[in-house]
Design a protein around this motif. Structure first.
Motif, PDB file in Angstrom:
ATOM      1  N   TYR A 119     -11.571  -5.396   4.431  1.00  0.00           N
ATOM      2  CA  TYR A 119     -10.843  -5.999   5.556  1.00  0.00           C
ATOM      3  C   TYR A 119     -10.437  -4.936   6.578  1.00  0.00           C
ATOM      4  O   TYR A 119     -10.506  -5.163   7.788  1.00  0.00           O
ATOM      5  N   ILE A 120     -10.031  -3.770   6.088  1.00  0.00           N
ATOM      6  CA  ILE A 120      -9.574  -2.715   6.991  1.00  0.00           C
ATOM      7  C   ILE A 120     -10.745  -2.125   7.765  1.00  0.00           C
ATOM      8  O   ILE A 120     -10.691  -1.985   8.991  1.00  0.00           O
ATOM      9  N   ILE A 121     -11.819  -1.788   7.061  1.00  0.00           N
ATOM     10  CA  ILE A 121     -12.975  -1.170   7.710  1.00  0.00           C
ATOM     11  C   ILE A 121     -13.656  -2.151   8.658  1.00  0.00           C
ATOM     12  O   ILE A 121     -13.948  -1.824   9.820  1.00  0.00           O
ATOM     13  N   ASP A 122     -13.918  -3.359   8.178  1.00  0.00           N
ATOM     14  CA  ASP A 122     -14.571  -4.353   9.034  1.00  0.00           C
ATOM     15  C   ASP A 122     -13.683  -4.741  10.205  1.00  0.00           C
ATOM     16  O   ASP A 122     -14.168  -4.953  11.320  1.00  0.00           O
ATOM     17  N   GLY A 123     -12.373  -4.850   9.953  1.00  0.00           N
ATOM     18  CA  GLY A 123     -11.455  -5.215  11.019  1.00  0.00           C
ATOM     19  C   GLY A 123     -11.410  -4.176  12.120  1.00  0.00           C
ATOM     20  O   GLY A 123     -11.385  -4.510  13.312  1.00  0.00           O
ATOM     21  N   LEU A 124     -11.419  -2.901  11.736  1.00  0.00           N
ATOM     22  CA  LEU A 124     -11.435  -1.834  12.740  1.00  0.00           C
ATOM     23  C   LEU A 124     -12.732  -1.854  13.540  1.00  0.00           C
ATOM     24  O   LEU A 124     -12.724  -1.690  14.762  1.00  0.00           O
ATOM     25  N   TYR A 125     -13.844  -2.081  12.850  1.00  0.00           N
ATOM     26  CA  TYR A 125     -15.141  -2.109  13.529  1.00  0.00           C
ATOM     27  C   TYR A 125     -15.226  -3.293  14.490  1.00  0.00           C
ATOM     28  O   TYR A 125     -15.765  -3.174  15.594  1.00  0.00           O
ATOM     29  N   GLN A 126     -14.687  -4.432  14.078  1.00  0.00           N
ATOM     30  CA  GLN A 126     -14.742  -5.646  14.894  1.00  0.00           C
ATOM     31  C   GLN A 126     -13.577  -5.759  15.872  1.00  0.00           C
ATOM     32  O   GLN A 126     -13.494  -6.737  16.606  1.00  0.00           O
ATOM     33  N   ARG A 127     -12.661  -4.790  15.830  1.00  0.00           N
ATOM     34  CA  ARG A 127     -11.419  -4.858  16.610  1.00  0.00           C
ATOM     35  C   ARG A 127     -10.628  -6.129  16.280  1.00  0.00           C
ATOM     36  O   ARG A 127      -9.966  -6.717  17.136  1.00  0.00           O
ATOM     37  N   ASP A 128     -10.718  -6.513  15.023  1.00  0.00           N
ATOM     38  CA  ASP A 128      -9.985  -7.684  14.532  1.00  0.00           C
ATOM     39  C   ASP A 128      -8.742  -7.161  13.800  1.00  0.00           C
ATOM     40  O   ASP A 128      -8.758  -6.955  12.584  1.00  0.00           O
ATOM     41  N   TYR A 129      -7.659  -6.964  14.536  1.00  0.00           N
ATOM     42  CA  TYR A 129      -6.478  -6.341  13.959  1.00  0.00           C
ATOM     43  C   TYR A 129      -5.727  -7.281  13.018  1.00  0.00           C
ATOM     44  O   TYR A 129      -4.954  -6.831  12.180  1.00  0.00           O
ATOM     45  N   GLU A 130      -5.971  -8.555  13.145  1.00  0.00           N
ATOM     46  CA  GLU A 130      -5.429  -9.511  12.180  1.00  0.00           C
ATOM     47  C   GLU A 130      -5.974  -9.206  10.788  1.00  0.00           C
ATOM     48  O   GLU A 130      -5.247  -9.200   9.796  1.00  0.00           O
ATOM     49  N   LYS A 131      -7.276  -8.913  10.716  1.00  0.00           N
ATOM     50  CA  LYS A 131      -7.906  -8.577   9.438  1.00  0.00           C
ATOM     51  C   LYS A 131      -7.417  -7.226   8.925  1.00  0.00           C
ATOM     52  O   LYS A 131      -7.193  -7.050   7.714  1.00  0.00           O
ATOM     53  N   VAL A 132      -7.247  -6.261   9.827  1.00  0.00           N
ATOM     54  CA  VAL A 132      -6.772  -4.937   9.426  1.00  0.00           C
ATOM     55  C   VAL A 132      -5.382  -5.032   8.808  1.00  0.00           C
ATOM     56  O   VAL A 132      -5.120  -4.488   7.724  1.00  0.00           O
ATOM     57  N   VAL A 133      -4.490  -5.722   9.495  1.00  0.00           N
ATOM     58  CA  VAL A 133      -3.120  -5.859   9.000  1.00  0.00           C
ATOM     59  C   VAL A 133      -3.092  -6.656   7.696  1.00  0.00           C
ATOM     60  O   VAL A 133      -2.357  -6.321   6.757  1.00  0.00           O
ATOM     61  N   GLY A 134      -3.904  -7.699   7.617  1.00  0.00           N
ATOM     62  CA  GLY A 134      -3.961  -8.488   6.388  1.00  0.00           C
ATOM     63  C   GLY A 134      -4.435  -7.665   5.201  1.00  0.00           C
ATOM     64  O   GLY A 134      -3.861  -7.738   4.113  1.00  0.00           O
ATOM     65  N   GLY A 135      -5.474  -6.849   5.408  1.00  0.00           N
ATOM     66  CA  GLY A 135      -5.965  -5.999   4.328  1.00  0.00           C
ATOM     67  C   GLY A 135      -4.938  -4.968   3.899  1.00  0.00           C
ATOM     68  O   GLY A 135      -4.736  -4.731   2.706  1.00  0.00           O
ATOM     69  N   ALA A 136      -4.278  -4.345   4.880  1.00  0.00           N
ATOM     70  CA  ALA A 136      -3.244  -3.355   4.559  1.00  0.00           C
ATOM     71  C   ALA A 136      -2.082  -3.997   3.805  1.00  0.00           C
ATOM     72  O   ALA A 136      -1.513  -3.395   2.881  1.00  0.00           O
ATOM     73  N   THR A 137      -1.737  -5.216   4.190  1.00  0.00           N
ATOM     74  CA  THR A 137      -0.656  -5.934   3.502  1.00  0.00           C
ATOM     75  C   THR A 137      -1.022  -6.227   2.056  1.00  0.00           C
ATOM     76  O   THR A 137      -0.200  -6.067   1.142  1.00  0.00           O
ATOM     77  N   LEU A 138      -2.268  -6.632   1.828  1.00  0.00           N
ATOM     78  CA  LEU A 138      -2.712  -6.910   0.461  1.00  0.00           C
ATOM     79  C   LEU A 138      -2.654  -5.650  -0.400  1.00  0.00           C
ATOM     80  O   LEU A 138      -2.243  -5.708  -1.569  1.00  0.00           O
ATOM     81  N   VAL A 139      -3.053  -4.513   0.160  1.00  0.00           N
ATOM     82  CA  VAL A 139      -2.996  -3.255  -0.599  1.00  0.00           C
ATOM     83  C   VAL A 139      -1.551  -2.899  -0.933  1.00  0.00           C
ATOM     84  O   VAL A 139      -1.247  -2.491  -2.064  1.00  0.00           O
ATOM     85  N   ALA A 140      -0.656  -3.066   0.035  1.00  0.00           N
ATOM     86  CA  ALA A 140       0.754  -2.750  -0.201  1.00  0.00           C
ATOM     87  C   ALA A 140       1.355  -3.659  -1.270  1.00  0.00           C
ATOM     88  O   ALA A 140       2.096  -3.199  -2.151  1.00  0.00           O
ATOM     89  N   VAL A 141       1.030  -4.945  -1.206  1.00  0.00           N
ATOM     90  CA  VAL A 141       1.550  -5.897  -2.195  1.00  0.00           C
ATOM     91  C   VAL A 141       1.000  -5.567  -3.583  1.00  0.00           C
ATOM     92  O   VAL A 141       1.729  -5.624  -4.583  1.00  0.00           O
ATOM     93  N   LEU A 142      -0.278  -5.200  -3.654  1.00  0.00           N
ATOM     94  CA  LEU A 142      -0.873  -4.850  -4.942  1.00  0.00           C
ATOM     95  C   LEU A 142      -0.229  -3.591  -5.514  1.00  0.00           C
ATOM     96  O   LEU A 142      -0.015  -3.483  -6.727  1.00  0.00           O
ATOM     97  N   ALA A 143       0.100  -2.623  -4.654  1.00  0.00           N
ATOM     98  CA  ALA A 143       0.780  -1.411  -5.121  1.00  0.00           C
ATOM     99  C   ALA A 143       2.164  -1.741  -5.684  1.00  0.00           C
ATOM    100  O   ALA A 143       2.564  -1.228  -6.739  1.00  0.00           O
ATOM    101  N   LEU A 144       2.883  -2.619  -5.004  1.00  0.00           N
ATOM    102  CA  LEU A 144       4.201  -3.039  -5.504  1.00  0.00           C
ATOM    103  C   LEU A 144       4.066  -3.815  -6.813  1.00  0.00           C
ATOM    104  O   LEU A 144       4.889  -3.654  -7.727  1.00  0.00           O
ATOM    105  N   ALA A 145       3.041  -4.641  -6.904  1.00  0.00           N
ATOM    106  CA  ALA A 145       2.805  -5.382  -8.150  1.00  0.00           C
ATOM    107  C   ALA A 145       2.480  -4.430  -9.294  1.00  0.00           C
ATOM    108  O   ALA A 145       2.875  -4.664 -10.447  1.00  0.00           O
ATOM    109  N   THR A 146       1.774  -3.353  -8.995  1.00  0.00           N
ATOM    110  CA  THR A 146       1.452  -2.344 -10.011  1.00  0.00           C
ATOM    111  C   THR A 146       2.719  -1.667 -10.519  1.00  0.00           C
ATOM    112  O   THR A 146       2.884  -1.463 -11.732  1.00  0.00           O
ATOM    113  N   LEU A 147       3.620  -1.322  -9.604  1.00  0.00           N
ATOM    114  CA  LEU A 147       4.904  -0.740 -10.007  1.00  0.00           C
ATOM    115  C   LEU A 147       5.667  -1.698 -10.913  1.00  0.00           C
ATOM    116  O   LEU A 147       6.236  -1.290 -11.939  1.00  0.00           O
TER     117      LEU A 147
END
Length: 222
Positions: free
Chosen positions: A175-203
């Motif tokens: 989502y982050i790589i494709d979003g940056l390439y497509q200038r789709d910042y909705e996808k970039v932010v969504g992917g980053a949010t998923l990674v952050a949530v997964l990191a918190l879930a891991t903790l």
């Protein structure tokens, strides 16, 4: 649009919940990369840390190895491995494992070395063999710190496994790589949010594991 609007738009789009590029599929890929890398790192770091900690030798060498592992640039190592062995899982696993081994290795060594020597001396005085001393006397006391090292490694892997997308693999980094390439910042932010949530879930998961695996007496003494 602000970040919250991007997040709402990404997760509110039903198209992001289905198909090969849907959130469940990408999350499953990301978890697969993370679990494989953590398993490999633990298979390397835990035995070496336990044995060297038990015998009290090799601490300086371990510190040197850990420092070198932390100093290596993950993305640079990904590119180097891709040039050496081509595309696939190996170029991703190597930098993730190199990233995760140092906290597991050093924390395990320090956890064993820092415990009170009295129980170990008493066990030796009773004639207990060294492997039993390590696993029945030292390991239960050192377990909270060892789990802390595994937790640190797991969070780092979860946050860094997005690099798989740079060489055409899947995971949440897509989502982050494709979003940056497509200038789709909705996808970039969504992917980053998923990674952050997964990191918190891991903790949270490691906190729950520690509560279940560590005896109350050891928790109180820590």
């Amino acid at each position: 649009m602000n970040i919250l609007n991007f997040v709402h738009a990404f997760f509110g789009d039903s198209a992001h919940w289905h198909g090969y590029d849907g959130i469940p599929a990408r999350l499953g890929e990301h978890l697969q990369y993370c679990l494989e890398a953590l398993a490999l790192a633990a298979a390397i770091g835990l035995p070496v840390g336990l044995v060297t900690g038990h015998y009290g030798r090799g601490g300086n060498v371990l510190a040197l190895i850990a420092g070198a592992g932390r100093a290596l640039p993950t993305f640079g190592l990904l590119v180097l491995m891709t040039l050496l062995v081509g595309f696939g899982m190996a170029p991703v696993m190597v930098p993730l494992v190199v990233l995760a081994v140092p906290p597991i290795l050093v924390t395990t060594f320090e956890a064993i070395r820092s415990m009170d020597p009295s129980p170990v001396d008493a066990a030796r005085g009773m004639g207990m063999p060294e492997p039993r001393i390590l696993f029945q006397v030292e390991l239960p006391v050192a377990l909270p710190l060892i789990l802390g090292g595994l937790r640190s490694a797991a969070v780092q892997i979860v946050s860094t496994a997005t690099i798989a997308a740079y060489i055409g693999l899947g995971g949440l980094g897509r989502y982050i790589i494709d979003g940056l390439y497509q200038r789709d910042y909705e996808k970039v932010v969504g992917g980053a949010t998923l990674v952050a949530v997964l990191a918190l879930a891991t903790l949270t998961l490691f906190w729950a594991v520690a509560r279940a695996a560590v005896s109350p007496g050891v928790r109180r003494s820590g």
